[in-house]
Design an enzyme around this catalytic site. Structure first.
Site, PDB file in Angstrom:
ATOM      1  N   PHE A   8       0.836  -1.203   0.000  1.00 13.65           N
ATOM      2  CA  PHE A   8       0.000   0.000   0.000  1.00 13.65           C
ATOM      3  C   PHE A   8       0.865   1.244   0.000  1.00 13.65           C
ATOM      4  O   PHE A   8       1.852   1.314   0.723  1.00 13.65           O
ATOM      5  CB  PHE A   8      -0.881   0.051   1.259  1.00 13.65           C
ATOM      6  CG  PHE A   8      -1.978  -0.949   1.269  1.00 13.65           C
ATOM      7  CD1 PHE A   8      -3.237  -0.624   0.805  1.00 13.65           C
ATOM      8  CD2 PHE A   8      -1.757  -2.234   1.751  1.00 13.65           C
ATOM      9  CE1 PHE A   8      -4.257  -1.555   0.815  1.00 13.65           C
ATOM     10  CE2 PHE A   8      -2.772  -3.162   1.774  1.00 13.65           C
ATOM     11  CZ  PHE A   8      -4.027  -2.826   1.299  1.00 13.65           C
ATOM     12  N   ASP A   9       0.465   2.224  -0.786  1.00 19.18           N
ATOM     13  CA  ASP A   9       1.003   3.571  -0.659  1.00 19.18           C
ATOM     14  C   ASP A   9       0.200   4.238   0.450  1.00 19.18           C
ATOM     15  O   ASP A   9      -0.859   3.732   0.845  1.00 19.18           O
ATOM     16  CB  ASP A   9       0.865   4.324  -1.982  1.00 19.18           C
ATOM     17  CG  ASP A   9       1.667   5.624  -2.011  1.00 19.18           C
ATOM     18  OD1 ASP A   9       2.376   5.940  -1.031  1.00 19.18           O
ATOM     19  OD2 ASP A   9       1.581   6.337  -3.026  1.00 19.18           O
ATOM     20  N   VAL A  10       0.660   5.359   0.947  1.00 18.74           N
ATOM     21  CA  VAL A  10      -0.057   6.066   2.000  1.00 18.74           C
ATOM     22  C   VAL A  10      -0.960   7.143   1.407  1.00 18.74           C
ATOM     23  O   VAL A  10      -2.162   7.166   1.649  1.00 18.74           O
ATOM     24  CB  VAL A  10       0.927   6.699   3.017  1.00 18.74           C
ATOM     25  CG1 VAL A  10       0.188   7.539   4.044  1.00 18.74           C
ATOM     26  CG2 VAL A  10       1.745   5.621   3.710  1.00 18.74           C
ATOM     27  N   THR A  13      -4.233   6.739  -0.961  1.00 23.64           N
ATOM     28  CA  THR A  13      -4.605   5.324  -0.966  1.00 23.64           C
ATOM     29  C   THR A  13      -5.230   4.973   0.382  1.00 23.64           C
ATOM     30  O   THR A  13      -6.307   4.401   0.444  1.00 23.64           O
ATOM     31  CB  THR A  13      -3.377   4.424  -1.236  1.00 23.64           C
ATOM     32  OG1 THR A  13      -2.791   4.806  -2.480  1.00 23.64           O
ATOM     33  CG2 THR A  13      -3.763   2.960  -1.272  1.00 23.64           C
ATOM     34  N   THR A 121       6.225   3.781   0.177  1.00 22.13           N
ATOM     35  CA  THR A 121       5.877   5.185  -0.079  1.00 22.13           C
ATOM     36  C   THR A 121       7.085   6.049  -0.391  1.00 22.13           C
ATOM     37  O   THR A 121       8.198   5.759   0.031  1.00 22.13           O
ATOM     38  CB  THR A 121       5.096   5.768   1.122  1.00 22.13           C
ATOM     39  OG1 THR A 121       4.704   7.111   0.819  1.00 22.13           O
ATOM     40  CG2 THR A 121       5.927   5.753   2.382  1.00 22.13           C
TER      41      THR A 121
END
Length: 175
Positions: A8-10, A13, A121
């Site tokens: 996951f990106d921050v 997202t 990230t």
């Protein structure tokens, strides 16, 4: 095919970066006793996006982006400022922003039972760590990989393979 590991990106997202950016600019401009009009906000947003694209293409360094964006921005309005100081203030205000994308917590809580979750990230490390912690999302991740700490932009293939503890090492440890 079922995936056991999810990345996951921050920004935009899990956490609403647009909201955090606007909050940080409002607080910066309040601290400077300057108005933040919609036009000024659009100008900043446009310049910042251009600088991030230049950084991602390798045309400017991360330090140049972070230290010079406010110099460039205020020069557009005929003012000379301490861009490094303004950048530090801005990042401090930005780290306060941790509005979640709707259902982010529920999604991560559901996924963590059957998956290993990681953050990958490009953001500023101190800002991202604080935002994840204060949002309560940090507890769902096995590890957080930030380009600043690894030494490569996350669009670079080396981002995932050349840190002291690589993503591959973390995944192998958890399986």
């Amino acid at each position: 095919m079922k995936y056991s590991t999810l990345l996951f990106d921050v920004d935009d997202t899990l956490l609403n970066f647009q909201s955090s950016e606007k909050h940080a600019l409002k607080k910066l401009f309040q601290s400077l006793h300057k108005p933040l009009t919609p036009e000024i906000y659009r100008d900043y947003h446009s310049l910042n996006a251009q600088l991030w694209r230049r950084y991602e293409r390798g045309e400017i360094s991360r330090e140049t982006l972070l230290d010079e964006r406010f110099n460039l921005f205020f020069q557009h309005y005929g003012e000379n400022v301490d861009g490094t100081l303004y950048g530090q203030k801005y990042r401090s205000f930005l780290s306060e922003g941790h509005d979640q994308i709707p259902n982010a917590t529920k999604l991560l809580a559901d996924l963590t039972h059957d998956h290993h979750l990681y953050v990958v990230t490009n953001g500023v490390a101190s800002t991202q760590y604080r935002r994840l912690k204060e949002s309560g999302l940090d507890k769902y991740f096995d590890n957080v990989f930030i380009s600043e700490k690894i030494g490569h932009k996350n669009q670079n293939q080396h981002f995932l393979t050349t840190s002291p503890i690589t993503l591959a090492d973390s995944i192998n440890k958890n399986h």
